[in-house]
Design a protein around this motif. Structure first.
Motif, short mmCIF file in Angstrom:
data_model
loop_
_atom_site.label_atom_id
_atom_site.label_comp_id
_atom_site.label_asym_id
_atom_site.label_seq_id
_atom_site.Cartn_x
_atom_site.Cartn_y
_atom_site.Cartn_z
N LEU A 198 0.83 -1.20 0.00
CA LEU A 198 0.00 0.00 0.00
C LEU A 198 0.87 1.26 0.00
O LEU A 198 1.97 1.27 0.57
N GLN A 199 0.40 2.29 -0.64
CA GLN A 199 1.13 3.54 -0.75
C GLN A 199 0.46 4.63 0.09
O GLN A 199 -0.75 4.63 0.27
N GLY A 200 1.28 5.56 0.57
CA GLY A 200 0.72 6.72 1.28
C GLY A 200 0.94 6.67 2.78
O GLY A 200 1.69 5.86 3.31
N ARG A 201 0.29 7.57 3.47
CA ARG A 201 0.33 7.69 4.93
C ARG A 201 1.66 8.25 5.43
O ARG A 201 2.62 8.41 4.68
N THR A 202 1.70 8.51 6.73
CA THR A 202 2.88 9.10 7.38
C THR A 202 3.46 8.13 8.39
O THR A 202 2.73 7.61 9.24
N LEU A 203 4.74 7.87 8.28
CA LEU A 203 5.46 7.06 9.26
C LEU A 203 6.20 7.98 10.20
O LEU A 203 6.93 8.88 9.76
N ARG A 204 6.05 7.75 11.50
CA ARG A 204 6.74 8.54 12.51
C ARG A 204 7.79 7.66 13.18
O ARG A 204 7.47 6.59 13.71
N GLN A 205 9.03 8.12 13.14
CA GLN A 205 10.15 7.32 13.61
C GLN A 205 11.05 8.15 14.51
O GLN A 205 11.15 9.37 14.34
N ALA A 206 11.72 7.50 15.46
CA ALA A 206 12.59 8.21 16.40
C ALA A 206 14.05 8.11 15.99
O ALA A 206 14.49 7.08 15.45
N GLN A 207 14.78 9.18 16.25
CA GLN A 207 16.23 9.18 16.23
C GLN A 207 16.70 9.69 17.59
O GLN A 207 16.07 10.56 18.18
N ILE A 208 17.81 9.13 18.06
CA ILE A 208 18.33 9.54 19.37
C ILE A 208 19.46 10.54 19.17
O ILE A 208 20.35 10.33 18.35
N GLY A 209 19.40 11.63 19.92
CA GLY A 209 20.43 12.65 19.81
C GLY A 209 19.90 13.93 19.22
O GLY A 209 18.76 14.32 19.46
N SER A 210 20.72 14.57 18.41
CA SER A 210 20.35 15.83 17.81
C SER A 210 21.06 15.99 16.48
O SER A 210 21.79 15.10 16.04
N PHE A 211 20.84 17.11 15.79
CA PHE A 211 21.56 17.40 14.56
C PHE A 211 21.64 18.91 14.38
O PHE A 211 20.79 19.66 14.86
N ASP A 212 22.68 19.34 13.70
CA ASP A 212 22.84 20.76 13.40
C ASP A 212 23.23 20.98 11.94
O ASP A 212 23.72 22.04 11.57
N SER A 213 23.01 19.95 11.12
CA SER A 213 23.39 20.04 9.72
C SER A 213 22.49 19.14 8.88
O SER A 213 21.99 18.11 9.35
N LEU A 214 22.31 19.54 7.62
CA LEU A 214 21.62 18.71 6.63
C LEU A 214 22.58 18.30 5.52
O LEU A 214 22.15 17.92 4.43
N ASN A 215 23.86 18.37 5.81
CA ASN A 215 24.88 18.01 4.83
C ASN A 215 25.53 16.68 5.22
O ASN A 215 26.39 16.65 6.10
N PRO A 216 25.16 15.58 4.57
CA PRO A 216 25.70 14.28 4.96
C PRO A 216 27.10 14.01 4.43
O PRO A 216 27.67 12.96 4.71
N PHE A 217 27.67 14.96 3.68
CA PHE A 217 28.96 14.73 3.03
C PHE A 217 30.12 15.41 3.77
O PHE A 217 31.26 15.36 3.31
N SER A 218 29.83 16.03 4.90
CA SER A 218 30.87 16.73 5.66
C SER A 218 31.05 16.09 7.03
O SER A 218 30.09 15.58 7.62
#
Length: 592
Positions: A48-68
């Motif tokens: 089935l397609q659609g809907r929203t999945l809510r998932q947890a990550q532990i910690g924090s982040f200060d960047s959206l750059n995965p290459f640095s």
């Protein structure tokens, strides 16, 4: 074990001539799926397609750059926003199928590889993916990317683009490396017209743009990332994407600790939970939603090596450069007591990086081939022949026999006890610090602290946030850390990045132990050159033997299954991949 041995060995029974197929590329032999395959067998085309999945990550982040390596990037951006020329099939040790590249051909000796870009491939802004974007991505990551990117992509001698859809990489002639065409196939491809204007080394909150199935539409720094499925995703109907990327929205909420996140899962604020706490798994699901079946618990069998979860000792520190103290510290770790008291006897002790597979050296005599690869090791030959065997205690948490054995080792190395403190040969009190970023690791380290006190070692346990933890790791600024080294069914180039001598001096690499041993370098390099199952297994066992006999780690434990809890409306295919649950194949069914 039998399945894994057959799984790995079977790869080499197919002639290398089968590599003439241009829809995929395998590390050894032929790819499992034929050119007309319909879908990955661990995905359901009827999902089935659609809907929203809510998932947890532990910690924090200060960047959206995965290459640095700067900052702490949000999770899963590389996998959801960006794509590679080839896509990995997780029911094979290492086989890749055409994605951005609809065709791939490699020379028999893997000295070069040519990709033909798919005519329909487009970035999220509608611009086509071209050979210029591939060349740009390679050059950018080679010159400014993470240390592993720089290492891998510097192995390319020349890149040619005869037309807008064709790219050929030719590799440096020495040493030969059969894995490089696959490594290049997994290189993230970035749009030149976007990233030519950005600083790839910066910790930035600029929204990333790629060709993948999702885009980031909303961000709360440090707290939440919203991924939305692209309605115009160019590859949605390709065979390897059928039954995948089923959620319309994925919300990833960041929590300071697991306890808080689990309470959110219990309350219905999260839809899925990948459990890591054994006590919680065995006794913590006695709340109403789990009792009445609204939450479902599953044990998903893994077909992968154990990997190495361990306390890592930084041998760059003069005190920990001494093998005697490292071995003595290992002797004090009472796994039998810890497993019983802290974890309810659910774990198995790890004594091999490639545990549970035929790649493991544990319990096996050293072969002539292994001996040759390890002939120049810094580790004494007798210890390599014996191999590593995890200490077995009496389970009391205060094993006097092991303590006595540890003290004898230390005294022979020039250490002595003064009162309740261990004094090093240079007259200093032995004081060490271990960094952890999770409460569960803190609890484990505190238990070990008490055991080490029995031989006079003062271990300070320091719990720090994820951002600070990553910074300290990247600069090797620690005595000990708690870390989990993942292992695959097809180890290759990443092993040099994990354990190689050059990586030991490269900030941001994962050689956290600071290993510098020519024999380890040789074994890791030989893995990428193997053309037969015998050579491949010999190299893996030699590497495993050297890593474990070198006493760089306090091996902890592993779980042969994956623990997953989900609300009843989250569903998955009837079978899972060899690597366990692949969340991109799951879906929502609120009629369930």
């Amino acid at each position: 074990m039998m399945r894994l041995a057959t799984f790995i060995s079977g790869l080499f029974l197919i002639s290398h001539g089968a590599l003439a197929q241009d829809h995929a590329l395998a590390m050894h032999g032929a790819p499992q799926l034929l050119p007309d395959f319909k879908n990955y067998n661990y995905a359901s085309p009827n999902a089935l397609q659609g809907r929203t999945l809510r998932q947890a990550q532990i910690g924090s982040f200060d960047s959206l750059n995965p290459f640095s390596i700067r900052g702490n990037s949000a999770k899963n951006i590389r996998e959801r926003v960006f794509e590679s020329l080839l896509d990995r099939h997780y029911d094979e040790p290492f086989a890749l199928y055409g994605l951005l590249a609809e065709k791939v051909t490699a020379d028999d000796d893997r000295s070069s590889v040519t990709f033909t870009i798919h005519r329909q491939a487009k970035f999220a802004d509608g611009q086509p993916v071209t050979a210029a974007d591939v060349a740009f991505s390679w050059q950018l990551l080679r010159d400014q990317g993470r240390p592993n990117h720089r290492y891998y992509y510097d192995q390319v001698e020349t890149l040619t683009t005869p037309n807008n859809r064709t790219v050929t990489f030719t590799f440096k002639p020495s040493p030969p490396d059969r894995e490089l065409p696959l490594i290049i196939g997994l290189m993230p491809i970035m749009p030149k017209h976007i990233y030519g204007e950005r600083d790839i080394q910066a910790a930035s909150l600029n929204l990333p743009l790629g060709s993948g199935p999702y885009e980031i539409t909303e961000v709360t720094p440090g707290a939440q990332v919203r991924f939305e499925k692209r309605a115009d995703y160019w590859a949605d109907k390709l065979p390897h994407n059928l039954g995948r990327h089923n959620f319309a929205v994925i919300l990833e909420d960041y929590y300071r600790d697991e306890a808080t996140a689990f309470e959110a899962f219990k309350a219905g604020d999260l839809d899925i939970w990948f459990e890591s706490n054994p006590q919680r798994w065995t006794t913590g699901y006695n709340f109403p939603a789990a009792i009445d079946g609204r939450i479902v618990k599953e044990n998903i069998t893994l077909g992968t090596p154990s990997g190495l979860r361990a306390f890592v000792m930084n041998t760059r520190r003069p005190l920990l450069a001494n093998r005697a103290i490292r071995k003595a510290m290992d002797l004090t770790f009472d796994f039998q007591w810890i497993n019983k008291i802290l974890y309810g006897d659910v774990y198995r002790r790890t004594d091999s990086y490639f545990g549970n597979t035929e790649l493991s050296a544990s319990g096996k005599p050293m072969s002539d081939g292994e001996a040759e690869l390890l002939s120049r090791s810094l580790i004494p030959r007798t210890e390599l022949e014996l191999g590593y065997k995890a200490p077995e205690s009496d389970g009391t948490g205060r094993d006097r026999t092991k303590r006595t054995e540890a003290m004898q080792l230390l005294e022979q190395a020039g250490f002595e006890m003064l009162g309740n403190s261990l004094i090093s040969p240079n007259g200093q009190k032995v004081e060490l610090e271990i960094l952890v970023q999770r409460r569960s690791d803190e609890r484990l380290a505190l238990s070990w602290r008490r055991m080490l006190a029995g031989i006079g070692i003062d271990l300070k346990v320091r719990l720090i946030d994820s951002s600070q933890y990553q910074r300290r790791l990247q600069s090797f600024d620690f005595d000990l850390i708690s870390y989990n080294y993942y292992a695959s069914l097809s180890p290759g180039n990443e092993q040099i990045y994990y354990w190689g001598s050059e990586a030991a001096d490269t900030p941001g690499s994962r050689n956290y132990a600071g290993i510098k041993d020519f024999a380890v370098d040789t074994a890791a390099t030989t893995l990428t050159r193997a053309e037969s199952i015998e050579d491949f297994v010999t190299a893996a066992r030699a590497l495993d033997r050297a890593l474990m006999s070198g006493r760089y780690f306090i091996p902890l434990y592993h779980n042969p299954v994956q623990w997953v809890a989900r609300w009843h409306y989250v569903e998955h295919p009837s079978r899972h991949s060899a690597y366990g649950a692949r969340l991109d194949t799951w879906w929502m069914n609120h009629d369930n």
